[in-house]
Design a protein around this motif. Structure first.
Motif, PDB file in Angstrom:
ATOM      1  N   ASN A  25     -15.966  96.590  37.144  1.00 21.02           N
ATOM      2  CA  ASN A  25     -16.860  96.848  38.295  1.00 21.02           C
ATOM      3  C   ASN A  25     -16.129  97.497  39.469  1.00 21.02           C
ATOM      4  OD1 ASN A  25     -19.020  95.835  36.890  1.00 21.02           O
ATOM      5  ND2 ASN A  25     -19.209  93.939  38.055  1.00 21.02           N
ATOM      6  N   SER A  51     -17.953  95.328  32.497  1.00 26.22           N
ATOM      7  CA  SER A  51     -18.556  95.846  33.733  1.00 26.22           C
ATOM      8  C   SER A  51     -20.065  96.041  33.564  1.00 26.22           C
ATOM      9  CB  SER A  51     -17.923  97.191  34.113  1.00 26.22           C
ATOM     10  OG  SER A  51     -16.558  97.047  34.405  1.00 26.22           O
ATOM     11  N   ASN A  52     -20.787  95.777  34.637  1.00 26.82           N
ATOM     12  CA  ASN A  52     -22.237  96.008  34.627  1.00 26.82           C
ATOM     13  C   ASN A  52     -22.651  96.989  35.721  1.00 26.82           C
ATOM     14  OD1 ASN A  52     -21.949  94.448  36.929  1.00 26.82           O
ATOM     15  ND2 ASN A  52     -22.968  92.634  36.080  1.00 26.82           N
ATOM     16  N   ASP A  53     -21.700  97.852  36.135  1.00 24.94           N
ATOM     17  CA  ASP A  53     -21.983  98.807  37.204  1.00 24.94           C
ATOM     18  C   ASP A  53     -22.267 100.212  36.692  1.00 24.94           C
ATOM     19  OD1 ASP A  53     -19.466  99.446  36.298  1.00 24.94           O
ATOM     20  OD2 ASP A  53     -18.482  99.390  38.259  1.00 24.94           O
ATOM     21  N   GLY A  54     -22.416 100.349  35.378  1.00 27.05           N
ATOM     22  CA  GLY A  54     -22.729 101.648  34.800  1.00 27.05           C
ATOM     23  C   GLY A  54     -21.530 102.523  34.512  1.00 27.05           C
ATOM     24  N   THR A  55     -20.322 102.083  34.860  1.00 25.75           N
ATOM     25  CA  THR A  55     -19.154 102.933  34.669  1.00 25.75           C
ATOM     26  C   THR A  55     -18.768 103.077  33.202  1.00 25.75           C
ATOM     27  OG1 THR A  55     -17.740 101.013  35.119  1.00 25.75           O
ATOM     28  CG2 THR A  55     -18.208 102.505  36.964  1.00 25.75           C
ATOM     29  N   GLU A  57     -20.583 103.642  30.590  1.00 26.06           N
ATOM     30  CA  GLU A  57     -21.280 104.765  29.965  1.00 26.06           C
ATOM     31  C   GLU A  57     -20.674 106.104  30.382  1.00 26.06           C
ATOM     32  OE1 GLU A  57     -23.705 101.169  29.924  1.00 26.06           O
ATOM     33  OE2 GLU A  57     -22.690 102.246  31.548  1.00 26.06           O
ATOM     34  N   GLU A  58     -20.381 106.250  31.663  1.00 25.68           N
ATOM     35  CA  GLU A  58     -19.801 107.507  32.136  1.00 25.68           C
ATOM     36  C   GLU A  58     -18.382 107.696  31.602  1.00 25.68           C
ATOM     37  OE1 GLU A  58     -19.166 111.133  33.846  1.00 25.68           O
ATOM     38  OE2 GLU A  58     -21.052 110.041  33.511  1.00 25.68           O
ATOM     39  N   ARG A  61     -18.613 108.986  28.155  1.00 27.17           N
ATOM     40  CA  ARG A  61     -18.947 110.410  28.154  1.00 27.17           C
ATOM     41  C   ARG A  61     -17.710 111.252  28.471  1.00 27.17           C
ATOM     42  NH1 ARG A  61     -24.110 108.571  30.081  1.00 27.17           N
ATOM     43  NH2 ARG A  61     -23.359 108.487  32.251  1.00 27.17           N
TER      44      ARG A  61
END
Length: 267
Positions: A25, A51-55, A57-58, A61
């Motif tokens: 996070n 982490s649950n802040d979306g990082t 996935e990015e 990528r």
């Protein structure tokens, strides 16, 4: 921030040394940290610790377009030490001998990665430890508090030469650290950095210190801190209590090693 902000990434991979970044996070700052690390070294591995802040996935990528970057995503938060151990075990399985750990939050100087790696290659039997150089951004309470931990660490290692017990920018011998962590259940959270250097010193791994700046970022600069004074100081107190008790049992052997200048007390 665009990729043009950073130098071209290093593309020639090392077969022995990798950069390992545990992340939890940290928000967008982790992308900058990873790009800066990739500009200095290949490969770079990231372990996303639930982490649950979306990082996550990015970062995945980013890895799809960069063969020098690998990302692991743990299903739940397990702690810094557990995330590092996950990466170390994967590194050992892939044949890497050393891993440079650095925080994902932008505090550590990616520009010094090559110098630390070169120092490790010159002395592969050692652990290369960053010794923090603080600027005005450092909280006074944190700076003073780490002196206590450093004092205990110096005692527990019988003055083996650990310059700083808490600064996580350092190069570890992979097999030695995996072996140490496999033998006991601790070192999985904030206690990881300090206990790692103590137990590696007990194992005969010599500490070599290199000065490195540390920057405490403000929230508006993207700074994120998961340090909790009460919780984490209790954890450190419990850790040093355990280590001191074990140190008493190890003291005769450590005294003999120091007297004979055997590892970790060798030049």
């Amino acid at each position: 921030m665009t990729s043009s902000t950073f130098p071209a990434t290093v593309t020639t991979p090392s077969r022995t040394h990798l950069v390992l970044i545990p992340s939890y996070n940290t928000g967008a700052k982790v992308y900058e940290t990873v790009r800066e690390a990739r500009a200095q070294w290949c490969p770079v591995w990231v372990v996303v610790d639930g982490s649950n802040d979306g990082t996550a996935e990015e970062l995945q990528r980013m890895a799809q377009g960069d063969p020098g970057l690998r990302v692991w995503v743990l299903p739940r938060n397990q702690g810094k030490g557990a995330a590092v151990l996950h990466g170390l075990q994967a590194a050992q399985a892939a044949g890497f001998t050393h891993a440079l750990t650095m925080d994902a939050d932008g505090q550590h100087p990616a520009v010094l990665i090559p110098a630390f790696m070169q120092a490790s290659m010159r002395r592969p039997e050692a652990m290369i430890l960053g010794k923090p150089v603080f600027d005005a951004s450092a909280p006074l309470l944190r700076v003073r508090g780490r002196r206590i931990s450093n004092g205990w660490t110096d005692l527990e290692t019988l003055g083996a030469g650990v310059g700083d017990s808490l600064y996580g920018f350092r190069v570890y011998p992979v097999v030695a650290l995996v072996t140490v962590m496999a033998r006991q259940p601790w070192m999985r959270r904030f206690d990881f950095d300090t206990e790692a250097v103590v137990r590696l010193a007990w194992r005969g791994v010599k500490p070599i210190n290199i000065d490195a700046p540390v920057k405490y970022l403000k929230p508006e600069e993207g700074g994120v801190s998961h340090f909790r004074y009460g919780r984490d100081n209790v954890l450190l107190t419990w850790m040093h209590t355990r280590l001191v008790l074990e140190f008493v049992l190890r003291l005769p052997v450590l005294l003999l090693r120091r007297g004979l200048r055997r590892p970790p007390f060798q030049p």
